[in-house]
Design a protein around this motif. Structure first.
Motif, PDB file in Angstrom:
ATOM      1  N   HIS A  68     -25.563 -49.331  -2.559  1.00 48.46           N
ATOM      2  CA  HIS A  68     -26.637 -49.011  -3.472  1.00 48.46           C
ATOM      3  C   HIS A  68     -25.517 -49.155  -4.952  1.00 48.46           C
ATOM      4  O   HIS A  68     -25.958 -49.617  -6.048  1.00 48.46           O
ATOM      5  CB  HIS A  68     -27.246 -47.677  -3.528  1.00 48.46           C
ATOM      6  N   HIS A  70     -22.999 -50.586  -5.583  1.00 44.07           N
ATOM      7  CA  HIS A  70     -22.660 -52.062  -5.846  1.00 44.07           C
ATOM      8  C   HIS A  70     -23.771 -52.811  -6.694  1.00 44.07           C
ATOM      9  O   HIS A  70     -23.629 -53.474  -7.750  1.00 44.07           O
ATOM     10  CB  HIS A  70     -22.031 -52.885  -4.743  1.00 44.07           C
ATOM     11  N   THR A  71     -25.033 -52.814  -6.124  1.00 44.83           N
ATOM     12  CA  THR A  71     -26.006 -53.362  -6.735  1.00 44.83           C
ATOM     13  C   THR A  71     -26.523 -52.614  -8.123  1.00 44.83           C
ATOM     14  O   THR A  71     -26.887 -53.443  -9.082  1.00 44.83           O
ATOM     15  CB  THR A  71     -27.305 -53.421  -5.548  1.00 44.83           C
ATOM     16  N   LYS A  74     -24.699 -54.262 -10.941  1.00 45.31           N
ATOM     17  CA  LYS A  74     -25.034 -55.530 -11.110  1.00 45.31           C
ATOM     18  C   LYS A  74     -23.784 -56.337 -11.335  1.00 45.31           C
ATOM     19  O   LYS A  74     -24.121 -57.244 -12.445  1.00 45.31           O
ATOM     20  CB  LYS A  74     -26.137 -55.706 -12.231  1.00 45.31           C
ATOM     21  N   SER A  77     -24.753 -60.791  -9.524  1.00 45.94           N
ATOM     22  CA  SER A  77     -26.175 -61.117  -9.489  1.00 45.94           C
ATOM     23  C   SER A  77     -26.630 -61.960  -8.200  1.00 45.94           C
ATOM     24  O   SER A  77     -27.650 -62.069  -7.687  1.00 45.94           O
ATOM     25  CB  SER A  77     -26.605 -61.748 -10.647  1.00 45.94           C
ATOM     26  N   ASN A  80     -27.060 -59.610  -5.393  1.00 45.65           N
ATOM     27  CA  ASN A  80     -28.375 -58.894  -5.669  1.00 45.65           C
ATOM     28  C   ASN A  80     -29.760 -59.716  -5.304  1.00 45.65           C
ATOM     29  O   ASN A  80     -30.635 -59.283  -4.717  1.00 45.65           O
ATOM     30  CB  ASN A  80     -28.541 -58.336  -7.274  1.00 45.65           C
ATOM     31  N   LEU A  83     -30.055 -60.106  -1.568  1.00 45.17           N
ATOM     32  CA  LEU A  83     -30.456 -58.908  -0.914  1.00 45.17           C
ATOM     33  C   LEU A  83     -32.057 -58.938  -0.736  1.00 45.17           C
ATOM     34  O   LEU A  83     -32.627 -59.060   0.094  1.00 45.17           O
ATOM     35  CB  LEU A  83     -29.844 -57.632  -1.541  1.00 45.17           C
ATOM     36  N   GLU A  84     -32.695 -59.315  -1.982  1.00 45.84           N
ATOM     37  CA  GLU A  84     -34.123 -59.312  -2.142  1.00 45.84           C
ATOM     38  C   GLU A  84     -34.633 -60.659  -1.329  1.00 45.84           C
ATOM     39  O   GLU A  84     -35.729 -60.659  -0.879  1.00 45.84           O
ATOM     40  CB  GLU A  84     -34.439 -59.314  -3.621  1.00 45.84           C
ATOM     41  N   LYS A 120     -39.479 -53.851  -3.088  1.00 47.64           N
ATOM     42  CA  LYS A 120     -38.005 -54.062  -3.504  1.00 47.64           C
ATOM     43  C   LYS A 120     -37.000 -53.258  -2.648  1.00 47.64           C
ATOM     44  O   LYS A 120     -37.264 -52.116  -2.568  1.00 47.64           O
ATOM     45  CB  LYS A 120     -37.689 -53.835  -5.163  1.00 47.64           C
ATOM     46  N   TYR A 122     -33.940 -52.851  -3.708  1.00 46.82           N
ATOM     47  CA  TYR A 122     -33.375 -52.151  -4.296  1.00 46.82           C
ATOM     48  C   TYR A 122     -33.828 -50.651  -4.562  1.00 46.82           C
ATOM     49  O   TYR A 122     -33.313 -49.646  -4.852  1.00 46.82           O
ATOM     50  CB  TYR A 122     -33.102 -52.813  -5.761  1.00 46.82           C
TER      51      TYR A 122
END
Length: 231
Positions: A68, A70-71, A74, A77, A80, A83-84, A120, A122
């Protein structure tokens, strides 16, 4: 036999037991590594010992919070987005179907019209981190009784049970994404070695997720909904 016992026999791909479990999915990922056809592709004892199947609750919590952090900054990118992308591919359920108490608490404390998107990854990480950080306050909030009933005393074990065993796809996706795109500082990293980031290791485990979690029709539905939300 040891892995089967530790995973309570509920292997991630087995329909016999009906419900997938986090331990079952992680067991399948580890077994797949150990039975690689080419002996040179099989993991060393060090890699096996360091697999998330064997992590304790404290390490699981620390790992989730680290991802968390780290993301949230940002700094990468690409990571991130990866991940998604993996989350969209492998997750079958929305967060409001798995951790509804956490979402209700979050919605009560957010400005109107700024609701949490339950599709999501995130937002899963953000819920995990925020609720853990503010649990002492939440425990004294009568409106959050449904959430505190689920989280008990707020121990590492309670958070792992509610969040990571409740949303069983989250940890495998976080782990595979990290091996695929290792973004954390490699110095004294407790989660993986450079050897584990070799393609043969993360791709073998990703193939397990392809087999037991991926549903093309579900992925298409999620993709369509994401485009609609964009507009």
């Amino acid at each position: 036999a040891v892995v089967s016992t530790q995973s309570t026999g509920c292997h991630g791909y087995s329909k016999k037991f009906g419900k997938r479990t986090l331990n079952g999915i992680l067991a399948d990922m580890l077994i797949e590594l150990c039975i690689a056809g080419d002996p040179k592709d099989r993991p060393s004892a060090k890699i096996i010992k360091n697999h998330p199947f064997f992590w304790n609750s404290a390490k699981l919590v620390h790992f989730t919070e680290n991802i968390h952090n780290h993301t949230a900054k940002k700094r990468d990118s690409h990571f991130n987005a990866l991940l998604e992308e993996n989350w969209s591919k492998y997750s079958k359920r929305y967060l409001n179907n798995t951790i509804p108490e956490a979402l209700r608490h979050d919605d009560r404390n957010r400005t109107k019209g700024n609701k949490c998107n339950p599709t999501k990854l995130y937002n899963f990480l953000r819920l995990f981190r925020n609720i853990r950080q503010h649990f002492s306050e939440i425990a004294n909030d009568p409106d959050a009784k449904d959430l505190t009933d689920c989280l008990g005393k707020g121990s590492d074990e309670d958070f792992v049970s509610y969040f990571l065993h409740g949303v069983v796809e989250a940890l495998p996706v976080l782990y595979i994404s990290l091996l695929e795109s290792p973004v954390l500082d490699n110095k004294n990293n407790p989660y993986y070695t450079l050897e584990e980031t070799q393609e043969v290791y993360w791709l073998t485990q990703k193939n397990v997720l392809d087999r037991i979690l991926f549903d093309p029709s579900r992925a298409r539905a999620r993709s369509s909904e994401s485009r609609l939300n964009t507009y």
